[in-house]
Design a protein around this motif. Sequence first.
Motif, PDB file in Angstrom:
ATOM      1  N   THR A  65      50.198  34.421  46.683  1.00 24.81           N
ATOM      2  CA  THR A  65      48.925  34.191  45.996  1.00 24.81           C
ATOM      3  C   THR A  65      48.396  32.780  46.294  1.00 24.81           C
ATOM      4  OG1 THR A  65      47.799  34.428  43.885  1.00 24.81           O
ATOM      5  CG2 THR A  65      49.954  33.401  43.813  1.00 24.81           C
ATOM      6  N   GLU A  66      49.326  31.827  46.531  1.00 23.07           N
ATOM      7  CA  GLU A  66      48.885  30.453  46.843  1.00 23.07           C
ATOM      8  C   GLU A  66      48.135  30.420  48.167  1.00 23.07           C
ATOM      9  OE1 GLU A  66      51.995  31.220  45.962  1.00 23.07           O
ATOM     10  OE2 GLU A  66      52.292  30.171  44.043  1.00 23.07           O
ATOM     11  N   ASP A  95      44.823  32.197  47.919  1.00 16.70           N
ATOM     12  CA  ASP A  95      43.860  31.310  47.264  1.00 16.70           C
ATOM     13  C   ASP A  95      43.341  30.251  48.238  1.00 16.70           C
ATOM     14  OD1 ASP A  95      42.425  30.358  44.972  1.00 16.70           O
ATOM     15  OD2 ASP A  95      43.854  28.692  44.875  1.00 16.70           O
ATOM     16  N   ARG A 129      39.240  33.328  40.860  1.00 18.10           N
ATOM     17  CA  ARG A 129      38.624  32.909  42.128  1.00 18.10           C
ATOM     18  C   ARG A 129      38.899  33.964  43.206  1.00 18.10           C
ATOM     19  NH1 ARG A 129      39.779  27.058  42.678  1.00 18.10           N
ATOM     20  NH2 ARG A 129      41.917  27.743  43.010  1.00 18.10           N
ATOM     21  N   ARG A 179      39.503  29.663  49.149  1.00 16.29           N
ATOM     22  CA  ARG A 179      38.821  28.377  49.003  1.00 16.29           C
ATOM     23  C   ARG A 179      38.287  27.901  50.350  1.00 16.29           C
ATOM     24  NH1 ARG A 179      43.415  25.120  46.398  1.00 16.29           N
ATOM     25  NH2 ARG A 179      42.020  23.334  46.571  1.00 16.29           N
ATOM     26  N   ALA A 197      45.820  27.622  34.802  1.00 19.00           N
ATOM     27  CA  ALA A 197      45.590  27.402  36.240  1.00 19.00           C
ATOM     28  C   ALA A 197      45.725  28.710  37.007  1.00 19.00           C
ATOM     29  CB  ALA A 197      46.571  26.369  36.774  1.00 19.00           C
ATOM     30  N   HIS A 252      42.673  30.838  36.387  1.00 16.43           N
ATOM     31  CA  HIS A 252      41.544  30.305  37.148  1.00 16.43           C
ATOM     32  C   HIS A 252      41.634  30.773  38.599  1.00 16.43           C
ATOM     33  CE1 HIS A 252      38.315  27.522  37.942  1.00 16.43           C
ATOM     34  NE2 HIS A 252      38.994  27.032  38.976  1.00 16.43           N
ATOM     35  N   ARG A 253      42.849  30.684  39.152  1.00 15.37           N
ATOM     36  CA  ARG A 253      43.060  31.080  40.536  1.00 15.37           C
ATOM     37  C   ARG A 253      42.834  32.584  40.710  1.00 15.37           C
ATOM     38  NH1 ARG A 253      48.718  29.329  42.245  1.00 15.37           N
ATOM     39  NH2 ARG A 253      49.303  31.111  40.989  1.00 15.37           N
ATOM     40  N   THR A 254      43.368  33.360  39.760  1.00 16.43           N
ATOM     41  CA  THR A 254      43.178  34.813  39.838  1.00 16.43           C
ATOM     42  C   THR A 254      41.695  35.148  39.877  1.00 16.43           C
ATOM     43  OG1 THR A 254      45.231  35.175  38.630  1.00 16.43           O
ATOM     44  CG2 THR A 254      43.684  36.998  38.670  1.00 16.43           C
TER      45      THR A 254
END
Length: 412
Positions: free
Chosen positions: A105-106, A109, A83, A113, A76, A79-81
Amino acid sequence: MPELTTLLDQLIETTPPADDPSGRTTFDALHTLRLMRNIVDHQIVLHTTQLEGLGVAQKAGSTTKKLLIEMGHAPAAAHRTMRIVDALPTLPTVDRHGADGRLSTEIVDAIVRGMNHIEKRCSRALSEDERTSREIELTGQALSGATPAQVLEHARTIGHTLADATDTDIPAADDAGLNTVNAHTTDDGRVAIRADLTQVTGEKFLSMIDDRACPRPEPDGADDRRSAEQRRADALELILDQAALGASIDSVGSPRTQLVVTIPAVGDPATLPWTGTVSQATTKQVACDGSLTEIILDGEGVPLQMGQTRRLFPAHLRKAVIVRDRCCIKCGAPPSHTQVHHIAHWADGGTTDLDNGCLLCQRCHTQVHHHGWGIVMGFDRHPWLVPPATIDPQRRPLPAYNRRTMRLDSAA
Ligand SMILES: [Zn+2]
Ligand SMILES: [Zn+2]
């Protein structure tokens, strides 16, 4: 990189201060550690961007995301990195505040998004100015303490406004391109499902749930003990079982979803392919109505035998049980919502015959296997329900639903 390694060593040696009665020092240290984490996460993005630019993974026939996972980044997180890596070059404000550690980072992200969502909602390309002003708007919200969910919500509002401004756009409510369904296994081994659907798809879902979620009286005459949420969850399971059976369910059709459980040779617990290890009680319940295919492995992990739908009640027996019970013996749900439960489980020597079977809907079946409801076959050759002691301390047997209602009718 000697400097980084030295820093890391120092960090590992850091421990909470032993003498800090007011907690002030510990509090400050936590604050610093949070900033450090944010900065480290940002550095991971920058280094990944570099790796991606150099095409290191691609040259080896792989992808940078896979490479991150192989290095030990959680899927996960990888995947986030990726993005963020894709979006950051177009988000200079986010980049700056990520670099100085002010944005986690949350939240970065969430902004990424959110910006992706805004662009998707707008039929034309955003101008440079629009993009910058939206980025600053979301970043400002994040810096003032908004949560990732609030940032995303705000981005959706912006998206709606942009979409409404141009009439060529599909309204968000009708845009199937925005549909998402995500499921993940929680720490408890449950599955959390999240869906975002068009209005029509959502309407189908809600009406099918509503059709199947009406309250049913308890065997002791009390109101349905399930909350509305629980009833909707039971309805969802019923929809899945019915879908597995096909569009048409006749009056004797049994809704069953085929599950495959793998049973290792020794010691290790049984597992389901999507959700992992499964408890014995659950295995027994799923096995009870024959909706389970067991794959038993030998010591080398090779399947020994495929115990397909063992002890399944054949159609003629199921019909006989329906003639006797008419509906779920606990709540009165119609036969198409029911399974035939083995009163004595076949693993414990129970037989597959009329006197050892009774109709239970999925929800009541769970109550029987997991929540202390018992079933006994009476001298009248009808099944009787035995409530758990939490409901009736004396555990007095109650007649099956069709017999209860019959008595009520005759008493009236
Ligand atoms: Zn029931
Ligand atoms: Zn059962």
